[in-house]
Write an enzyme that holds these catalytic residues in place. Structure first.
Site, PDB file in Angstrom:
ATOM      1  CE  LYS A  54      11.290  -5.028 -16.309  1.00 38.31           C
ATOM      2  NZ  LYS A  54      11.985  -4.479 -15.161  1.00 38.31           N
ATOM      3  CD  GLN A  98      12.528  -4.549 -11.495  1.00 34.95           C
ATOM      4  OE1 GLN A  98      12.564  -5.080 -12.604  1.00 34.95           O
ATOM      5  NE2 GLN A  98      11.883  -3.422 -11.266  1.00 34.95           N
ATOM      6  CG  ASP A 121      16.673  -0.535 -17.061  1.00 37.23           C
ATOM      7  OD1 ASP A 121      15.616  -0.420 -17.709  1.00 37.23           O
ATOM      8  OD2 ASP A 121      16.728  -1.069 -15.931  1.00 37.23           O
TER       9      ASP A 121
END
Ligand code: NDP
Length: 297
Positions: A54, A98, A121
């Site tokens: 990422k 995460q 997200d």
């Protein structure tokens, strides 16, 4: 194999290139780069690989990457305080924590602390709610990537029978919402579904997000259907001690029947980070009150 291969890797590259062009224009307008903060707690090897990728792809797209690596024993208060600092930081447009988090941390509480306007997200209940009622918000990256692949292949999805196998908050449910918004007739299947092969046989579009290696067989697929395989499963490889990745769909038998299918790897997988970058750029424009045409990325 008769099915056309849906090349998610190539599509994701194209999307990242478009994001790169728009990111440069954003920088020129805003006088700063768009920024994505990624928080990793602990040392889960798979998560470390994702976070590294990422970071690399964020920088390659001309955006700023802020990585926060915290030890596995980080307390809840400390993690929430970091999220609050990132919420207040104007150089941060998107925040991604995460998952999975170590067991002593409450994932829902952490996600709820992320500002919905930086929740790239799309996991915050506000964004799940916006998706459900059709308001603009952030949509989870993997299902949005699947939708992009489907629209690229099929164009208008209206009236299609779609079966989504899996009802998780990060893939199955938002996928179903997205397909419903495209006027598909949507069925959500799960572990209690009766006669799953028969349900899948009705589908023009099958999205498998189950986490069971090669579960969906070719004789479940309606000839010509488009099959999107979200699954990423590691199974023993041909050589001793080696592993390989397979999806939730039995590619060999399904690709003989389907009209088009995503491979694993190289299908849905590469889309997730590309969509994350897209979401971050959208967040950056909103945070600066700048216009980003709906069809730009
Ligand atoms: P979850 O484990 O959260 O959900 C799995 C779903 O599958 C559940 O809804 C479950 O039903 C359903 N299910 C389990 N067994 C069966 C069965 N025998 N028949 C029908 N349905 C069943 O998984 P995720 O949604 O997080 O992920 C799914 C897959 O996608 C995984 O392989 C994961 O690795 C992959 N993935 C890939 C991503 C990417 O490409 N970037 C991103 C995210 C996930 P129930 O609710 O009844 O238990």
């Amino acid at each position: 194999m008769s099915a056309a291969l849906i090349d998610g890797k190539a599509f994701a590259e194209g999307l990242r290139a478009k994001v790169g062009v728009r990111a440069a224009a954003f920088e020129a307008q805003a006088g700063r780069k768009a920024g994505l903060a990624v928080v990793l707690v602990g040392e889960d090897p798979a998560s470390e690989v994702y976070v590294r990728n990422k970071g690399k792809q964020t920088v390659a797209a001309g955006m700023e990457s802020f990585e926060h690596k915290l030890p596995a024993d980080t307390g809840e208060a400390e993690l929430l305080a970091l999220v609050e600092r990132l919420n207040a930081d104007r150089s941060v447009d998107g925040i991604l924590v995460q998952l999975p988090l170590p067991a002593h941390l409450d994932e829902q509480k952490v996600i709820a602390t992320i500002s919905p306007d930086k929740d790239v997200d799309g996991f915050h209940v506000i964004n799940a709610g916006r998706l459900a009622v059709g308001l603009p918000g952030f949509v989870p990256c993997t299902p949005l990537g699947c939708l992009m692949l489907l629209k690229d292949r099929l164009g208008d999805l209206s009236g299609k029978n779609a079966v989504v196998i899996g009802r998780s908050n990060i893939v199955g449910k938002p996928m179903a919402q997205l397909l419903l918004a495209e006027s598909c007739t949507v069925t959500i299947a799960h572990s209690r579904t009766r006669d799953l092969p028969e349900v899948v046989r009705r589908a023009d579009i099958v999205v498998a997000a189950v986490g069971r290696p090669e579960m969906v067989k070719g004789d479940w697929i309606k000839p010509g259907a488009v099959v999107i395989d979200v699954g990423i499963n590691r199974v023993p490889g041909a050589e001793e001690g080696k592993t390989r990745l397979v999806g939730d769909v039995d590619f060999a038998s399904a690709s003989a029947v389907a009209g088009a299918i995503t491979p694993v790897p190289g299908g849905v997988g590469p889309m997730t980070i590309a969509v994350l970058l897209r979401n971050t750029l959208v967040a950056a424009h909103r945070n600066e009150g700048l216009e980003l045409p709906a069809d730009a990325i």
